[in-house]
Write a protein that holds these residues in place. Structure first.
Motif, PDB file in Angstrom:
ATOM      1  N   ARG A  90     -51.144  49.935  15.265  1.00 24.11           N
ATOM      2  CA  ARG A  90     -51.515  51.143  15.999  1.00 24.11           C
ATOM      3  C   ARG A  90     -51.808  52.303  15.052  1.00 24.11           C
ATOM      4  O   ARG A  90     -52.746  53.072  15.242  1.00 24.11           O
ATOM      5  N   LEU A  91     -51.015  52.418  13.990  1.00 23.65           N
ATOM      6  CA  LEU A  91     -51.261  53.473  13.001  1.00 23.65           C
ATOM      7  C   LEU A  91     -52.613  53.288  12.321  1.00 23.65           C
ATOM      8  O   LEU A  91     -53.307  54.265  12.029  1.00 23.65           O
ATOM      9  N   GLU A  92     -52.985  52.049  12.045  1.00 25.22           N
ATOM     10  CA  GLU A  92     -54.297  51.761  11.445  1.00 25.22           C
ATOM     11  C   GLU A  92     -55.425  52.248  12.360  1.00 25.22           C
ATOM     12  O   GLU A  92     -56.406  52.831  11.888  1.00 25.22           O
ATOM     13  N   ARG A  93     -55.258  51.994  13.668  1.00 29.93           N
ATOM     14  CA  ARG A  93     -56.308  52.377  14.615  1.00 29.93           C
ATOM     15  C   ARG A  93     -56.382  53.900  14.780  1.00 29.93           C
ATOM     16  O   ARG A  93     -57.462  54.473  14.893  1.00 29.93           O
ATOM     17  N   GLU A  94     -55.222  54.546  14.795  1.00 24.36           N
ATOM     18  CA  GLU A  94     -55.189  55.981  15.077  1.00 24.36           C
ATOM     19  C   GLU A  94     -55.595  56.844  13.880  1.00 24.36           C
ATOM     20  O   GLU A  94     -56.065  57.963  14.058  1.00 24.36           O
ATOM     21  N   PHE A  95     -55.397  56.313  12.658  1.00 26.72           N
ATOM     22  CA  PHE A  95     -55.734  57.107  11.456  1.00 26.72           C
ATOM     23  C   PHE A  95     -56.627  56.293  10.518  1.00 26.72           C
ATOM     24  O   PHE A  95     -56.268  56.040   9.366  1.00 26.72           O
ATOM     25  N   PRO A  96     -57.796  55.888  10.982  1.00 23.59           N
ATOM     26  CA  PRO A  96     -58.642  55.022  10.143  1.00 23.59           C
ATOM     27  C   PRO A  96     -59.177  55.714   8.892  1.00 23.59           C
ATOM     28  O   PRO A  96     -59.499  55.064   7.906  1.00 23.59           O
ATOM     29  N   SER A  97     -59.273  57.050   8.915  1.00 26.28           N
ATOM     30  CA  SER A  97     -59.849  57.763   7.758  1.00 26.28           C
ATOM     31  C   SER A  97     -58.816  58.050   6.673  1.00 26.28           C
ATOM     32  O   SER A  97     -59.162  58.468   5.574  1.00 26.28           O
ATOM     33  N   SER A  98     -57.534  57.853   6.984  1.00 31.50           N
ATOM     34  CA  SER A  98     -56.487  58.113   5.990  1.00 31.50           C
ATOM     35  C   SER A  98     -56.337  56.905   5.082  1.00 31.50           C
ATOM     36  O   SER A  98     -55.404  56.116   5.193  1.00 31.50           O
ATOM     37  N   THR A  99     -57.284  56.757   4.157  1.00 31.28           N
ATOM     38  CA  THR A  99     -57.380  55.522   3.364  1.00 31.28           C
ATOM     39  C   THR A  99     -56.171  55.279   2.467  1.00 31.28           C
ATOM     40  O   THR A  99     -55.803  54.138   2.226  1.00 31.28           O
ATOM     41  N   LEU A 100     -55.545  56.367   1.970  1.00 32.27           N
ATOM     42  CA  LEU A 100     -54.434  56.176   1.035  1.00 32.27           C
ATOM     43  C   LEU A 100     -53.100  56.009   1.738  1.00 32.27           C
ATOM     44  O   LEU A 100     -52.151  55.497   1.140  1.00 32.27           O
ATOM     45  N   LYS A 101     -53.023  56.444   3.009  1.00 33.84           N
ATOM     46  CA  LYS A 101     -51.729  56.387   3.674  1.00 33.84           C
ATOM     47  C   LYS A 101     -51.702  55.356   4.802  1.00 33.84           C
ATOM     48  O   LYS A 101     -51.025  54.335   4.707  1.00 33.84           O
ATOM     49  N   TYR A 102     -52.450  55.598   5.886  1.00 30.21           N
ATOM     50  CA  TYR A 102     -52.301  54.772   7.089  1.00 30.21           C
ATOM     51  C   TYR A 102     -53.256  53.593   7.168  1.00 30.21           C
ATOM     52  O   TYR A 102     -52.958  52.592   7.812  1.00 30.21           O
ATOM     53  N   ALA A 103     -54.434  53.692   6.536  1.00 33.18           N
ATOM     54  CA  ALA A 103     -55.427  52.623   6.627  1.00 33.18           C
ATOM     55  C   ALA A 103     -54.901  51.354   5.951  1.00 33.18           C
ATOM     56  O   ALA A 103     -53.947  51.411   5.164  1.00 33.18           O
ATOM     57  N   PRO A 104     -55.489  50.192   6.251  1.00 35.54           N
ATOM     58  CA  PRO A 104     -55.056  48.944   5.612  1.00 35.54           C
ATOM     59  C   PRO A 104     -55.035  49.081   4.087  1.00 35.54           C
ATOM     60  O   PRO A 104     -55.985  49.587   3.486  1.00 35.54           O
ATOM     61  N   GLY A 105     -53.936  48.656   3.472  1.00 38.61           N
ATOM     62  CA  GLY A 105     -53.812  48.765   2.026  1.00 38.61           C
ATOM     63  C   GLY A 105     -53.329  50.110   1.553  1.00 38.61           C
ATOM     64  O   GLY A 105     -53.305  50.380   0.352  1.00 38.61           O
ATOM     65  N   GLY A 106     -52.903  50.969   2.485  1.00 35.58           N
ATOM     66  CA  GLY A 106     -52.391  52.272   2.112  1.00 35.58           C
ATOM     67  C   GLY A 106     -50.890  52.226   1.842  1.00 35.58           C
ATOM     68  O   GLY A 106     -50.252  51.168   1.889  1.00 35.58           O
ATOM     69  N   VAL A 107     -50.321  53.416   1.554  1.00 37.46           N
ATOM     70  CA  VAL A 107     -48.895  53.518   1.244  1.00 37.46           C
ATOM     71  C   VAL A 107     -48.041  52.939   2.360  1.00 37.46           C
ATOM     72  O   VAL A 107     -47.020  52.285   2.125  1.00 37.46           O
ATOM     73  N   VAL A 108     -48.483  53.142   3.627  1.00 42.58           N
ATOM     74  CA  VAL A 108     -47.668  52.731   4.766  1.00 42.58           C
ATOM     75  C   VAL A 108     -47.468  51.218   4.814  1.00 42.58           C
ATOM     76  O   VAL A 108     -46.429  50.746   5.274  1.00 42.58           O
ATOM     77  N   ASP A 109     -48.427  50.445   4.319  1.00 46.51           N
ATOM     78  CA  ASP A 109     -48.219  48.990   4.236  1.00 46.51           C
ATOM     79  C   ASP A 109     -46.937  48.665   3.479  1.00 46.51           C
ATOM     80  O   ASP A 109     -46.108  47.856   3.917  1.00 46.51           O
ATOM     81  N   LEU A 110     -46.769  49.309   2.321  1.00 41.90           N
ATOM     82  CA  LEU A 110     -45.596  49.033   1.493  1.00 41.90           C
ATOM     83  C   LEU A 110     -44.338  49.656   2.082  1.00 41.90           C
ATOM     84  O   LEU A 110     -43.238  49.113   1.935  1.00 41.90           O
ATOM     85  N   GLU A 111     -44.492  50.786   2.780  1.00 41.05           N
ATOM     86  CA  GLU A 111     -43.335  51.377   3.446  1.00 41.05           C
ATOM     87  C   GLU A 111     -42.842  50.481   4.579  1.00 41.05           C
ATOM     88  O   GLU A 111     -41.624  50.330   4.775  1.00 41.05           O
ATOM     89  N   PHE A 112     -43.758  49.863   5.307  1.00 46.18           N
ATOM     90  CA  PHE A 112     -43.360  48.935   6.369  1.00 46.18           C
ATOM     91  C   PHE A 112     -42.679  47.700   5.783  1.00 46.18           C
ATOM     92  O   PHE A 112     -41.735  47.160   6.378  1.00 46.18           O
ATOM     93  N   VAL A 113     -43.153  47.252   4.629  1.00 41.83           N
ATOM     94  CA  VAL A 113     -42.453  46.160   3.947  1.00 41.83           C
ATOM     95  C   VAL A 113     -41.012  46.571   3.671  1.00 41.83           C
ATOM     96  O   VAL A 113     -40.067  45.805   3.880  1.00 41.83           O
ATOM     97  N   HIS A 125     -34.743  53.914  -0.238  1.00 44.79           N
ATOM     98  CA  HIS A 125     -35.848  54.168  -1.183  1.00 44.79           C
ATOM     99  C   HIS A 125     -36.836  53.001  -1.156  1.00 44.79           C
ATOM    100  O   HIS A 125     -36.450  51.848  -1.326  1.00 44.79           O
ATOM    101  N   THR A 126     -38.129  53.307  -0.990  1.00 44.33           N
ATOM    102  CA  THR A 126     -39.143  52.244  -0.881  1.00 44.33           C
ATOM    103  C   THR A 126     -39.187  51.384  -2.138  1.00 44.33           C
ATOM    104  O   THR A 126     -39.199  50.154  -2.066  1.00 44.33           O
ATOM    105  N   LEU A 127     -39.208  52.022  -3.301  1.00 42.91           N
ATOM    106  CA  LEU A 127     -39.309  51.256  -4.544  1.00 42.91           C
ATOM    107  C   LEU A 127     -38.073  50.389  -4.758  1.00 42.91           C
ATOM    108  O   LEU A 127     -38.186  49.239  -5.203  1.00 42.91           O
TER     109      LEU A 127
END
Length: 884
Positions: A780-803, A817-819
């Motif tokens: 849903r975040l991918e669909r709602e923020f498609p232009s946020s390439t570094l954060k919400y889009a596929p391959g953005g920071v949020v992918d690793l945060e969800f991991v 801590h994510t790291l």
């Protein structure tokens, strides 16, 4: 020479004639065969034509070679023929440092002075003979030469001290002689002045008293210093031992002959000039209380010479000294100067010493007082490549050998000769060349090579005025938007804020400034913000005060290339300029203790926040921290400010955080997601919480309280019981993810709050249903923020945060801590080991985007990085699906 040969053949007996024939038959081995023949005649006369046994065999020939090389040593040995036998017994031996010592067997001052000179000349004859016969490498030769001089200094010190103690009694402090220059580095020339500094422990106190009464410590050590100097420098029938130069002491020849440690500390802290740092690089205590005052002096000298930070400002001092030398050398007509000339020994020494003084504070591994050893260290630690090292080393040894062979003739301290002279002809032979022309060609090649490296390390080309650059030239320079750069350059010179003198200084800076702007992450932003910076009085004062400090100027341009990070903080607190470039702040981690010290002194929280945020960025820029440490330092600044505001307000609620503040991963411009929790229901705390939020926003933080129970509809300040009930009964899955970053900051109730959150995170099972719901949230975040390439889009920071969220809930490891979560995951499953690097790279890109409005380091590779992150995310999801 033919006449001399015939004369000797007629006058000498057969044994002596064998020596004459050796010179005649092997003339090519003798740099000056005529000199060798003259000394055969002198030696024969001195021995009353008696041919000594020691002249038989190899040594007789070797002695003739020595005569041929050195007029001075020849005269010395003729005057002291009794020492020739001793020379024969020692010249093939390799000496240990302990072998160089002088036993004082006389109380007579004149006899002692002469004995010093005889000892020194005999030992130097041994070293020179080992040199011309290739019995020792260069480093051993200069080491032995230095140790000979050290032995003389120690003997002079012992003799002078003993006599003064008889007159005045022992002083209450100790004393050292400090070798400087080549003596300090164990690399003395055959004929060299010895630079020394005289130092004693403390001026407070006096001597015990003797036949002449008592003296204050300073007066006693002044007499001692003067006597040592005279014992070594006084001219007698044996000549001088060596010239002692004391001008490297504080204030030179105008200053006291000797200083105590306290006076030196005051001088080096407040008065000493940059060139004295270069001079002290080679300082080495050689006589006296080496283990006491000597160590104390070295500790002081090292603090002055080596800075904790990389100090590029010294380059200009090197160039200034070199220019003074160049002007001096240019007056020497057509002579070649092996030391001070273009491409001479001094240029190699400058290269080595500048590297050590500039970088030696941060990299102590490259420190050495010896030039040859220092070159090797610079190679080993990556400051020179193999070719640079070998060419500089070979050039240095070639030039030093030439210098030695030039000096050895008459033992004069000289480094110059005329290329057309007989001296040049003899020098070429001493160095093994077949002709003078061959030697001069090689010498020219060596000096050109050295000068090439010097100019490469210390560029000295003319700079083009800034105002004269055209759009075409700016394009050739490499600027992506040359028209924009030219527009801002013109605006600088049209500025009404800048005086004519300041515009002239900018113009003279020219290419140097343009190069720094070009190297900035975003050149257009850098020059645009420079214009805005120079419109302020504080900006002008600072900028024009650091024009000669390229390292500071470079850091300032870097800060100005940020979109608004620096200017925003500078405008709020212009005083930041007094602190942000402080080496002590830049070299120290940003933590509670460093901020506490700063705040205690200045009592200004806004200044503290702005200063330490800029310092944290500079620490990252200079490689002091990695991206995760940068985030941690920004979080520590936030924590410090928040706690100070909390202490001032004294509310009855506690403060906790979620989001990046909770995980200690705050970035530039990160919001503060805060929760206000009380142990019990308290009236009127909502207004106090609003005041608390406003106090943080006044500092420049964006505060978000919408992650509290029921969001904006919920109570701003809520109780622990209310939180517990909400998390058990109402909270949704997305809030489980958010609370993995929960961190209790300040106030009462920490233990209960953490227990409540831990139960919320891990008491409920983590199953396929929960996983699918989390994955749906990510989609849903991918669909709602498609232009946020570094954060919400596929391959953005949020992918690793969800991991990170998923792994913590699955493993029941509350890491926040994510790291740290990605590290724990890689330890459990090796195929996920690249997660940490992927996270660092995407967060670095995100940071650059926030700072500069563009990604400056990855460029087009950002798309490849996002593909890797998305692939990593999918692989993790597949693995997790199988696990649950």
């Amino acid at each position: 020479m033919n006449f001399l040969l015939e004369k000797l053949k007629c006058s000498l007996n057969p044994e002596w004639l064998n020596l004459v024939r050796a010179v005649e038959e092997r003339q090519e081995e003798f740099p000056n065969p005529r000199r060798a023949l003259l000394f055969i005649e002198k030696l024969s006369n001195r021995l009353n034509c008696q041919f000594s046994d020691y002249l038989h065999g190899d040594f007789g020939f070797h002695l003739l070679l020595l005569f041929s090389y050195s007029q001075f040593l020849g005269e010395f040995l003729i005057n002291h023929v009794e020492l020739i036998e001793e020379l024969r017994s020692i010249y093939r031996e390799t000496f240990l440092p302990s072998d160089f010592r002088i036993e004082i067997s006389t109380q007579d001052r004149r006899k002692f002075i002469d004995s010093l000179r005889v000892y020194k000349n005999l030992q130097i004859a041994r070293v020179v003979l080992r040199d011309i016969l290739h019995l020792a490498p260069f480093l051993e030769l200069v080491r032995d030469t230095t140790l000979i001089h050290d032995a003389c200094i120690k003997a002079a010190y012992d003799f002078a001290y003993r006599n003064l103690v008889k007159k005045y009694g022992k002083p209450s402090s100790n004393f050292i002689v400090v070798d400087m220059g080549k003596a300090g580095g164990f690399e003395l020339n055959y004929s060299s002045d010895v630079d020394v500094i005289y130092v004693y422990g403390s001026r407070y106190g006096e001597t015990e008293g003797g036949t002449y009464g008592k003296l204050q410590n300073h007066d006693f050590f002044t007499l001692l210093s003067r006597e040592i100097t005279e014992l070594l420098s006084e001219r007698t029938k044996e000549g001088i031992c060596f010239v002692v130069d004391t001008r490297l002491r504080p204030n030179g020849s105008m200053g006291p002959l000797t200083n105590d440690i306290e006076a030196l500390e005051q001088y080096y802290t407040a008065v000493a000039r940059p060139w004295e740092r270069i001079a002290l690089l080679k300082a080495r205590p050689s006589a006296g209380d080496i283990g006491g005052v000597g160590l104390e002096f070295l500790e002081l000298a090292n603090l002055f010479v080596y800075r904790k930070y990389i100090d590029l400002s010294l380059i200009e001092e090197v160039l200034r000294i070199k220019e003074m030398i160049r002007a001096k050398v240019s007056k020497k007509g057509g002579k070649i100067d092996l030391k001070l000339g273009k491409g001479g020994i001094r240029e190699i020494e400058f290269i080595v010493q500048a590297f050590q003084v500039i970088y030696g504070g941060k990299y102590p591994q490259i420190r050495s007082k010896n030039t040859v050893v220092a070159l090797k260290k610079l190679l080993n630690w990556g400051f020179l490549n193999r070719r640079e090292y070998e060419e500089l080393l070979n050039s240095y040894i070639f030039l030093r050998r030439a210098e030695h062979m030039l000096q050895v003739t008459n033992f004069r301290q000289t480094q110059t000769f005329h290329p057309e002279s007989e001296e040049a002809e003899e020098l070429s032979k001493k160095l093994g060349f077949k002709s003078r022309d061959e030697f001069l060609r090689e010498l020219s090649s060596v000096m050109k090579r050295v000068n090439y490296y010097f100019n490469r390390f210390f560029p000295t080309k003319e700079l083009k005025p800034l105002s004269s650059y055209t759009v075409e030239e700016l394009e050739r320079f490499g600027f992506k938007e040359p028209e924009e750069i030219k527009r801002f350059i013109d605006a600088l010179f049209d500025s009404k804020s800048l005086s004519v003198e300041k515009k002239r200084k900018l113009d003279v800076l020219g290419t140097k400034l343009l190069k720094l702007i070009y190297e900035a992450p975003v050149s257009k932003t850098a020059i645009k913000n420079l214009l805005l910076f120079l419109e302020t009085e504080e900006g002008q004062v600072f900028f024009f005060s650091v024009l000669s400090h390229e390292n500071l100027l470079k850091l300032l341009i870097y800060l100005l290339s940020t979109k608004d990070f620096f200017l925003k903080r500078f405008r709020k607190s212009p005083e930041v300029l007094e602190h942000i470039f402080s080496p002590e702040l830049i070299e120290s981690p940003v933590n509670e203790s460093s901020m506490e010290e700063f705040f205690k002194e200045l009592q200004n929280l806004q200044l503290l926040k702005n200063t330490f945020e800029i310092v944290s960025l500079l620490r990252k820029r200079l490689g002091r921290t990695r991206i995760e440490e940068f985030f941690s330092e920004l979080t520590s600044i936030c924590d410090f400010c928040l706690k100070r505001r909390y202490e001032k307000l004294k509310p009855k609620f506690a403060v906790s955080s979620l989001g990046k503040c909770g995980s200690r991963e705050m970035n530039v411009g990160s919001d503060l997601d805060l929760l206000f929790i009380s142990k019990e229901k308290v009236e009127d705390e909502t207004e106090r919480a609003v005041d608390f939020v406003k106090s943080l926003e006044e500092l420049g933080y964006e505060v978000d309280t919408r992650l509290r129970p029921f969001g904006e509809k919920g109570e701003l300040v809520f109780t622990l019981s209310y939180l517990e009930k909400y998390l058990k009964e109402t909270a949704r899955t997305w809030e489980r993810l958010a609370f993995t970053r929960f961190r209790f900051l300040v106030g009462d109730g920490r233990e209960r709050a953490e227990r409540i959150v831990r139960e919320f995170l891990f008491k409920k099972p983590f199953n396929r249903e929960v996983l699918n719901e989390i994955l749906s949230m990510r989609e849903r975040l991918e669909r709602e923020f498609p232009s946020s390439t570094l954060k919400y889009a596929p391959g953005g920071v949020v992918d690793l945060e969800f991991v990170s969220y998923i792994y913590q809930l699955y493993s029941k490891k509350w890491l926040r801590h994510t790291l740290e979560s990605l590290k724990a995951l890689s330890q459990e499953e090796e195929r996920f080991s690249k997660g940490e690097d992927l996270y660092r790279l995407i967060r670095q890109a995100e940071t650059e985007k926030r700072l500069f409005s563009e990604i400056t380091s990855l460029g087009d590779k950002i798309n490849e990085l996002r593909k890797e992150i998305r692939s990593f995310y999918r692989e993790f999801v597949n693995w997790m699906t199988l696990k649950v």
